[in-house]
Design a protein around this motif. Sequence first.
Motif, short mmCIF file in Angstrom:
data_model
loop_
_atom_site.label_atom_id
_atom_site.label_comp_id
_atom_site.label_asym_id
_atom_site.label_seq_id
_atom_site.Cartn_x
_atom_site.Cartn_y
_atom_site.Cartn_z
N THR A 61 -14.09 7.88 -14.10
CA THR A 61 -15.15 7.26 -13.32
C THR A 61 -14.70 6.83 -11.92
N LEU A 62 -13.41 6.56 -11.73
CA LEU A 62 -12.93 5.94 -10.50
C LEU A 62 -12.96 6.94 -9.32
N LYS A 63 -13.74 6.58 -8.30
CA LYS A 63 -13.92 7.46 -7.15
C LYS A 63 -13.32 6.88 -5.86
N PHE A 64 -13.16 5.56 -5.78
CA PHE A 64 -12.69 4.93 -4.54
C PHE A 64 -11.63 3.88 -4.85
N ILE A 65 -10.48 4.00 -4.19
CA ILE A 65 -9.39 3.02 -4.33
C ILE A 65 -9.01 2.54 -2.94
N ASN A 66 -8.97 1.23 -2.77
CA ASN A 66 -8.55 0.63 -1.49
C ASN A 66 -7.31 -0.21 -1.74
N LEU A 67 -6.16 0.25 -1.23
CA LEU A 67 -4.89 -0.45 -1.35
C LEU A 67 -4.35 -0.84 0.02
N TYR A 68 -5.23 -1.02 0.96
CA TYR A 68 -4.85 -1.40 2.32
C TYR A 68 -3.95 -2.64 2.33
N SER A 69 -2.91 -2.60 3.14
CA SER A 69 -2.07 -3.76 3.43
C SER A 69 -1.48 -4.40 2.18
N ASN A 70 -0.74 -3.59 1.42
CA ASN A 70 0.15 -4.11 0.39
C ASN A 70 1.58 -3.83 0.85
N VAL A 71 2.51 -3.74 -0.08
CA VAL A 71 3.89 -3.42 0.29
C VAL A 71 4.38 -2.22 -0.53
N ILE A 72 3.50 -1.26 -0.74
CA ILE A 72 3.82 -0.06 -1.51
C ILE A 72 4.76 0.81 -0.70
N SER A 73 5.88 1.19 -1.30
CA SER A 73 6.90 1.92 -0.55
C SER A 73 6.95 3.40 -0.92
N LYS A 74 6.31 3.81 -2.01
CA LYS A 74 6.34 5.22 -2.36
C LYS A 74 5.17 5.57 -3.29
N THR A 75 4.84 6.85 -3.32
CA THR A 75 3.88 7.38 -4.29
C THR A 75 4.57 8.51 -5.04
N SER A 76 4.22 8.69 -6.30
CA SER A 76 4.79 9.77 -7.09
C SER A 76 3.67 10.49 -7.83
N PRO A 77 3.89 11.73 -8.26
CA PRO A 77 2.85 12.45 -8.99
C PRO A 77 2.33 11.70 -10.20
N GLY A 78 3.20 11.01 -10.90
CA GLY A 78 2.77 10.27 -12.08
C GLY A 78 1.80 9.14 -11.78
N ASP A 79 1.82 8.66 -10.54
CA ASP A 79 0.92 7.57 -10.16
C ASP A 79 -0.53 8.03 -10.07
N VAL A 80 -0.75 9.26 -9.63
CA VAL A 80 -2.09 9.68 -9.24
C VAL A 80 -2.63 10.88 -9.99
N SER A 81 -1.80 11.60 -10.70
CA SER A 81 -2.23 12.89 -11.25
C SER A 81 -3.35 12.78 -12.27
N CYS A 82 -3.57 11.60 -12.84
CA CYS A 82 -4.65 11.43 -13.82
C CYS A 82 -6.01 11.20 -13.17
N LEU A 83 -6.04 10.99 -11.86
CA LEU A 83 -7.27 10.55 -11.18
C LEU A 83 -8.09 11.75 -10.71
N ALA A 84 -8.68 12.45 -11.66
CA ALA A 84 -9.30 13.74 -11.39
C ALA A 84 -10.56 13.65 -10.55
N VAL A 85 -11.26 12.51 -10.56
CA VAL A 85 -12.52 12.42 -9.81
C VAL A 85 -12.41 11.52 -8.58
N LEU A 86 -11.20 11.08 -8.24
CA LEU A 86 -11.02 10.21 -7.07
C LEU A 86 -11.39 10.95 -5.79
N GLU A 87 -12.27 10.34 -5.00
CA GLU A 87 -12.75 10.95 -3.76
C GLU A 87 -12.15 10.31 -2.51
N SER A 88 -11.86 9.01 -2.56
CA SER A 88 -11.40 8.30 -1.37
C SER A 88 -10.24 7.39 -1.72
N LEU A 89 -9.17 7.47 -0.91
CA LEU A 89 -7.98 6.65 -1.13
C LEU A 89 -7.54 6.04 0.20
N ILE A 90 -7.42 4.71 0.22
CA ILE A 90 -6.98 4.00 1.41
C ILE A 90 -5.58 3.42 1.15
#
Length: 199
Positions: A70-99
């Motif tokens: 169901t999740l289409k929009f994620i807003n993670l603006y202004s955190n302290v995230i230092s990296k992304t990996s395939p395991g973090d996002v590969s399940c999000l098949a319907v995500l349309e917008s990522l900040i």
Amino acid sequence: DYLDLEINEITNITQEDFNYKYPFLETLYLTNNNIARVEEGCFRGTQLRYIGVSENQLNYFPDFCEVNRTLKFINLYSNVISKTSPGDVSCLAVLESLILDSNPLVSLCDLVRLLPSLTSLNIKRMELNCCWSMVGMKDLPTLYTEIYPCLAPSSLIRVEWRVITKTQLNETTCGKTVEYTYFQIILLNNFTIHVRQFS
């Protein structure tokens, strides 16, 4: 349904907070808290389409796999995230917008390949290791980035994103990222200089 929990001094999100408690929840605002941890497996039993966790203290990409249908929009603006990996996002098949704007990310995994429904990505206010994992971003319908986004390789520093080619990105390995540390020097006349040291 939506739930607004902005500015509530929340520090952690656990399964107990949301799982199976809000079956009609579609929009969740968690902006401007002190969230440093989102427990794995949260949000099960909701219908989340939008989640805003901007202006918090997350240093990793949270697990949203329980709402991957169901999740289409994620807003993670202004955190302290230092990296992304395939395991973090590969399940999000319907995500349309990522900040991801204003996080200390230096390199990105291949978000466009891993997120087949992605149409909008915000990576402004970042200095990136521009490499093959960013090739797909050249075809995104909507991409927000700095005019000169590349901290590395040296051949792409001060080169505008619009003129960087897929070939240039494909020829650059993502295996080694540029790391840096800020040292603060306080002068007697009250001016402050920030010096960046590369390794």
